[in-house]
Motif scaffolding. Structure first.
Motif, PDB file in Angstrom:
ATOM      1  N   ASP A  84       0.833  -1.199   0.000  1.00 31.39           N
ATOM      2  CA  ASP A  84       0.000   0.000   0.000  1.00 31.39           C
ATOM      3  C   ASP A  84       0.870   1.252   0.000  1.00 31.39           C
ATOM      4  O   ASP A  84       0.600   2.207  -0.744  1.00 31.39           O
ATOM      5  CB  ASP A  84      -0.920  -0.013   1.232  1.00 31.39           C
ATOM      6  CG  ASP A  84      -1.854   1.171   1.255  1.00 31.39           C
ATOM      7  OD1 ASP A  84      -2.694   1.269   0.339  1.00 31.39           O
ATOM      8  OD2 ASP A  84      -1.724   2.001   2.186  1.00 31.39           O
ATOM      9  N   GLU A  87       2.494   1.807  -3.390  1.00 30.07           N
ATOM     10  CA  GLU A  87       1.532   2.277  -4.398  1.00 30.07           C
ATOM     11  C   GLU A  87       1.060   3.702  -4.120  1.00 30.07           C
ATOM     12  O   GLU A  87       0.770   4.449  -5.055  1.00 30.07           O
ATOM     13  CB  GLU A  87       0.321   1.337  -4.438  1.00 30.07           C
ATOM     14  CG  GLU A  87       0.649  -0.038  -4.975  1.00 30.07           C
ATOM     15  CD  GLU A  87      -0.533  -1.014  -4.869  1.00 30.07           C
ATOM     16  OE1 GLU A  87      -1.601  -0.635  -4.319  1.00 30.07           O
ATOM     17  OE2 GLU A  87      -0.368  -2.152  -5.327  1.00 30.07           O
ATOM     18  N   LYS A  88       0.985   4.099  -2.847  1.00 31.62           N
ATOM     19  CA  LYS A  88       0.336   5.377  -2.520  1.00 31.62           C
ATOM     20  C   LYS A  88       1.250   6.344  -1.779  1.00 31.62           C
ATOM     21  O   LYS A  88       0.769   7.351  -1.253  1.00 31.62           O
ATOM     22  CB  LYS A  88      -0.894   5.099  -1.653  1.00 31.62           C
ATOM     23  CG  LYS A  88      -1.919   4.220  -2.351  1.00 31.62           C
ATOM     24  CD  LYS A  88      -3.083   3.927  -1.435  1.00 31.62           C
ATOM     25  CE  LYS A  88      -4.070   2.996  -2.124  1.00 31.62           C
ATOM     26  NZ  LYS A  88      -5.155   2.608  -1.226  1.00 31.62           N
ATOM     27  N   HIS A  89       2.551   6.092  -1.722  1.00 31.78           N
ATOM     28  CA  HIS A  89       3.399   6.967  -0.923  1.00 31.78           C
ATOM     29  C   HIS A  89       3.435   8.400  -1.461  1.00 31.78           C
ATOM     30  O   HIS A  89       3.511   9.362  -0.705  1.00 31.78           O
ATOM     31  CB  HIS A  89       4.823   6.395  -0.787  1.00 31.78           C
ATOM     32  CG  HIS A  89       5.643   6.440  -2.022  1.00 31.78           C
ATOM     33  ND1 HIS A  89       5.521   5.520  -3.013  1.00 31.78           N
ATOM     34  CD2 HIS A  89       6.607   7.325  -2.415  1.00 31.78           C
ATOM     35  CE1 HIS A  89       6.383   5.813  -3.972  1.00 31.78           C
ATOM     36  NE2 HIS A  89       7.053   6.903  -3.635  1.00 31.78           N
ATOM     37  N   ALA A  91       0.927   9.954  -2.933  1.00 32.47           N
ATOM     38  CA  ALA A  91      -0.335  10.580  -2.517  1.00 32.47           C
ATOM     39  C   ALA A  91      -0.283  10.933  -1.035  1.00 32.47           C
ATOM     40  O   ALA A  91      -0.763  12.004  -0.629  1.00 32.47           O
ATOM     41  CB  ALA A  91      -1.503   9.644  -2.802  1.00 32.47           C
ATOM     42  N   TYR A  92       0.291  10.050  -0.208  1.00 37.09           N
ATOM     43  CA  TYR A  92       0.419  10.341   1.221  1.00 37.09           C
ATOM     44  C   TYR A  92       1.305  11.573   1.442  1.00 37.09           C
ATOM     45  O   TYR A  92       0.974  12.445   2.253  1.00 37.09           O
ATOM     46  CB  TYR A  92       1.008   9.147   1.986  1.00 37.09           C
ATOM     47  CG  TYR A  92       0.116   7.912   2.041  1.00 37.09           C
ATOM     48  CD1 TYR A  92      -1.268   8.027   2.097  1.00 37.09           C
ATOM     49  CD2 TYR A  92       0.665   6.638   2.067  1.00 37.09           C
ATOM     50  CE1 TYR A  92      -2.079   6.907   2.162  1.00 37.09           C
ATOM     51  CE2 TYR A  92      -0.128   5.509   2.133  1.00 37.09           C
ATOM     52  CZ  TYR A  92      -1.507   5.636   2.186  1.00 37.09           C
ATOM     53  OH  TYR A  92      -2.294   4.533   2.252  1.00 37.09           O
TER      54      TYR A  92
END
Length: 103
Positions: A84, A87-89, A91-92
């Motif tokens: 996760d 894939e989303k770092h 966006a974080y």
């Protein structure tokens, strides 16, 4: 009369011999019973110890299985979190920066 006294004396000696023999047999019997009791106690203790060891081994085996299962679950959860994050770092990071900037 001497004959009666002599017979009574013989009877008394015979009775004493019977009592001595009975006491000797009693002592031997007590020793044999104690030996049998000791042997029984030893066998019971050995059997009980074996049972306890078997129970202990079984519980250790169960605990190892539970720990291995929990370890697999934890490893799966860690891998999902890593996936996760991979894939989303971005966006974080953008979300964190936006919060800092917007205040």
């Amino acid at each position: 009369m001497d004959h009666i006294v002599k017979k009574l004396s013989e009877i008394e000696h015979a009775a004493e011999a019977v009592v001595e023999h009975a006491e000797l047999e009693k002592s031997e019997l007590e020793e044999r019973i104690q030996n049998e009791r000791n042997q029984f106690d030893k066998q019971l203790e050995d059997h009980t110890q074996k049972e306890l060891n078997d129970i202990h081994k079984g519980l250790n085996r169960q605990m190892d299985e539970i720990l291995a299962r929990q370890n697999r679950k934890n490893q799966t959860a860690i891998e999902e979190i890593k996936k996760d994050f991979e894939e989303k770092h971005t966006a974080y990071a953008e979300k964190i920066v936006r919060r800092i900037i917007e205040g």
